[in-house]
Structure formats: structure tokens, C-alpha cells
Design a protein around this motif. Structure first.
Motif, PDB file in Angstrom:
ATOM      1  N   PHE A 104       0.836  -1.192   0.000  1.00 27.22           N
ATOM      2  CA  PHE A 104       0.000   0.000   0.000  1.00 27.22           C
ATOM      3  C   PHE A 104       0.872   1.243   0.000  1.00 27.22           C
ATOM      4  N   VAL A 105       0.431   2.251  -0.760  1.00 28.29           N
ATOM      5  CA  VAL A 105       1.120   3.535  -0.786  1.00 28.29           C
ATOM      6  C   VAL A 105       0.205   4.645  -0.275  1.00 28.29           C
ATOM      7  N   ALA A 106      -0.981   4.777  -0.887  1.00 30.34           N
ATOM      8  CA  ALA A 106      -1.872   5.878  -0.524  1.00 30.34           C
ATOM      9  C   ALA A 106      -3.304   5.526  -0.907  1.00 30.34           C
ATOM     10  N   HIS A 107      -4.250   6.257  -0.288  1.00 34.34           N
ATOM     11  CA  HIS A 107      -5.670   5.919  -0.432  1.00 34.34           C
ATOM     12  C   HIS A 107      -6.477   7.183  -0.254  1.00 34.34           C
ATOM     13  N   THR A 108      -7.518   7.342  -1.062  1.00 27.22           N
ATOM     14  CA  THR A 108      -8.460   8.427  -0.844  1.00 27.22           C
ATOM     15  C   THR A 108      -9.855   7.927  -1.169  1.00 27.22           C
ATOM     16  N   SER A 118     -10.448  12.991   2.432  1.00 24.40           N
ATOM     17  CA  SER A 118      -9.416  12.520   3.340  1.00 24.40           C
ATOM     18  C   SER A 118      -8.385  11.711   2.552  1.00 24.40           C
ATOM     19  N   THR A 119      -7.222  11.582   3.115  1.00 21.86           N
ATOM     20  CA  THR A 119      -6.141  10.827   2.486  1.00 21.86           C
ATOM     21  C   THR A 119      -5.391  10.026   3.543  1.00 21.86           C
ATOM     22  N   TYR A 120      -4.836   8.906   3.123  1.00 25.67           N
ATOM     23  CA  TYR A 120      -4.098   8.030   4.023  1.00 25.67           C
ATOM     24  C   TYR A 120      -2.840   7.560   3.300  1.00 25.67           C
ATOM     25  N   TYR A 121      -1.776   7.395   4.070  1.00 22.60           N
ATOM     26  CA  TYR A 121      -0.492   7.058   3.474  1.00 22.60           C
ATOM     27  C   TYR A 121       0.233   5.988   4.270  1.00 22.60           C
ATOM     28  N   ALA A 122       1.024   5.216   3.559  1.00 23.92           N
ATOM     29  CA  ALA A 122       1.959   4.337   4.238  1.00 23.92           C
ATOM     30  C   ALA A 122       2.995   5.196   4.960  1.00 23.92           C
ATOM     31  N   PHE A 150       4.743  11.987  -0.366  1.00 29.19           N
ATOM     32  CA  PHE A 150       3.790  11.706  -1.441  1.00 29.19           C
ATOM     33  C   PHE A 150       2.445  12.343  -1.108  1.00 29.19           C
ATOM     34  N   THR A 151       1.711  12.725  -2.158  1.00 30.47           N
ATOM     35  CA  THR A 151       0.374  13.283  -1.996  1.00 30.47           C
ATOM     36  C   THR A 151      -0.560  12.670  -3.021  1.00 30.47           C
ATOM     37  N   ILE A 152      -1.654  12.093  -2.529  1.00 29.89           N
ATOM     38  CA  ILE A 152      -2.678  11.560  -3.418  1.00 29.89           C
ATOM     39  C   ILE A 152      -3.794  12.596  -3.544  1.00 29.89           C
ATOM     40  N   SER A 153      -4.313  12.729  -4.753  1.00 35.72           N
ATOM     41  CA  SER A 153      -5.434  13.638  -4.971  1.00 35.72           C
ATOM     42  C   SER A 153      -6.273  13.079  -6.119  1.00 35.72           C
ATOM     43  N   ARG A 154      -7.483  13.578  -6.224  1.00 39.57           N
ATOM     44  CA  ARG A 154      -8.351  13.106  -7.295  1.00 39.57           C
ATOM     45  C   ARG A 154      -9.163  14.263  -7.844  1.00 39.57           C
ATOM     46  N   ASP A 155      -9.462  14.170  -9.117  1.00 33.08           N
ATOM     47  CA  ASP A 155     -10.312  15.138  -9.795  1.00 33.08           C
ATOM     48  C   ASP A 155     -11.461  14.338 -10.404  1.00 33.08           C
ATOM     49  N   ASN A 156     -12.582  14.323  -9.725  1.00 35.42           N
ATOM     50  CA  ASN A 156     -13.699  13.504 -10.193  1.00 35.42           C
ATOM     51  C   ASN A 156     -14.274  14.016 -11.505  1.00 35.42           C
ATOM     52  N   ALA A 157     -14.123  15.291 -11.771  1.00 33.06           N
ATOM     53  CA  ALA A 157     -14.609  15.837 -13.043  1.00 33.06           C
ATOM     54  C   ALA A 157     -13.794  15.311 -14.219  1.00 33.06           C
ATOM     55  N   TYR A 211      -4.267  11.222  -8.877  1.00 29.25           N
ATOM     56  CA  TYR A 211      -2.858  11.565  -9.024  1.00 29.25           C
ATOM     57  C   TYR A 211      -2.061  11.088  -7.817  1.00 29.25           C
ATOM     58  N   LEU A 212      -0.775  10.909  -8.039  1.00 25.90           N
ATOM     59  CA  LEU A 212       0.152  10.670  -6.940  1.00 25.90           C
ATOM     60  C   LEU A 212       1.373  11.551  -7.183  1.00 25.90           C
ATOM     61  N   GLN A 213       1.471  12.608  -6.409  1.00 25.80           N
ATOM     62  CA  GLN A 213       2.639  13.484  -6.477  1.00 25.80           C
ATOM     63  C   GLN A 213       3.705  12.909  -5.557  1.00 25.80           C
ATOM     64  N   MET A 214       4.874  12.637  -6.108  1.00 28.63           N
ATOM     65  CA  MET A 214       5.948  12.006  -5.348  1.00 28.63           C
ATOM     66  C   MET A 214       7.144  12.944  -5.316  1.00 28.63           C
ATOM     67  N   ASN A 215       7.479  13.396  -4.124  1.00 31.75           N
ATOM     68  CA  ASN A 215       8.617  14.298  -3.933  1.00 31.75           C
ATOM     69  C   ASN A 215       9.683  13.621  -3.089  1.00 31.75           C
ATOM     70  N   SER A 216      10.867  14.177  -3.119  1.00 33.98           N
ATOM     71  CA  SER A 216      11.993  13.655  -2.326  1.00 33.98           C
ATOM     72  C   SER A 216      12.143  12.149  -2.518  1.00 33.98           C
ATOM     73  N   LEU A 217      12.135  11.739  -3.752  1.00 37.60           N
ATOM     74  CA  LEU A 217      12.174  10.309  -4.052  1.00 37.60           C
ATOM     75  C   LEU A 217      13.485   9.680  -3.607  1.00 37.60           C
TER      76      LEU A 217
END
Length: 123
Positions: A47-51, A57-61, A68-75, A80-86
Motif C-alpha cells: 500500500f502507498v496511498a488511499h483516498t 481525506s487521504t491516508y499514506y503508508a 507523497f500526496t494523493i489527490s483526485r479530480d472527479n470531473a 494523481y500521486l505526487q511524489m517528492n523527495s524520491l
């Protein structure tokens, strides 16, 4: 039925960033919980992330929290999964998944999966 197609993977140096996208087909996208999972060679899918469907709300390992940041655009039927400081240990095939579940982190609770996108982080 929901079909998922990931994109945005690639090769990046440690400390860099990538943004993964997962485009979903189907008119009921906004009723599904969306998750990101990853699988490294020789390891189990993790698991990495969940929304949830609302994106409220968001949840992360623990291993990715704060990076990391998970986001969604229902329209746009996209998550998306933005991954920083890889880090090199983030190297894996990343999968998005959709399911009608409130359970966080269990891949067996997701009904639909994308084909995966490779992320490679060099040191």
C-alpha cells in the motif's frame, strides 16, 4: 466496469519528483475509493496511498508520509500521486486501483487495477 490507465512513471534521480496519473473510464468513478500500490522486484505489493470517493481525506503508508500526496479530480476521472523527495527504495511498479471499500491498505479489497507504471529512482 472501471478501466484504469496509469502514466507518468520514469527514471529520476534521488531527491527528485514525479507525478503519476491514473485515468479511469466509466461514469461511476466518483463512487470509488482510489488507491495507489507499488511492487518492487521480489517483494509483495504494498500500500502507498488511499483516498475515498469524496477525496475529503487521504491516508499514506508510513514510508511515504510527508513525501507523497494523493489527490483526485472527479470531473476528470483522474487520480494523481505526487511524489517528492524520491529515494532509491521507492523504485517499483506503481499501480492504481479502484474499489468500493473503506478498508485502508488491503489490495484484496480493490476490484479494478491498472497495468502499472515503472518508477526508477537512481542514487
Amino acid at each position: 466496469q472501471v478501466q484504469l490507465v496509469e502514466s507518468g512513471g520514469g527514471l529520476v534521480q534521488a531527491g527528485g519528483s514525479l507525478r503519476l496519473s491514473c485515468a479511469a473510464s466509466g461514469r461511476t468513478f466518483n463512487s470509488y475509493t482510489m488507491g495507489w500500490f507499488r511492487q518492487a522486484p521480489g517483494k509483495e505489493r504494498e500500500f502507498v496511498a488511499h483516498t475515498p470517493w469524496s477525496g475529503s481525506s487521504t491516508y499514506y503508508a508510513d514510508s511515504v508520509k510527508g513525501r507523497f500526496t494523493i489527490s483526485r479530480d472527479n470531473a476528470k476521472n483522474t487520480v494523481y500521486l505526487q511524489m517528492n523527495s524520491l529515494k532509491p527504495e521507492d523504485t517499483a511498479v506503481y499501480y492504481c486501483a479502484a474499489g468500493r471499500t473503506r478498508v485502508i491498505g488491503n489490495p484484496n479489497r480493490y476490484d479494478y487495477w491498472g497495468q502499472g507504471t515503472q518508477v526508477t529512482v537512481s542514487s
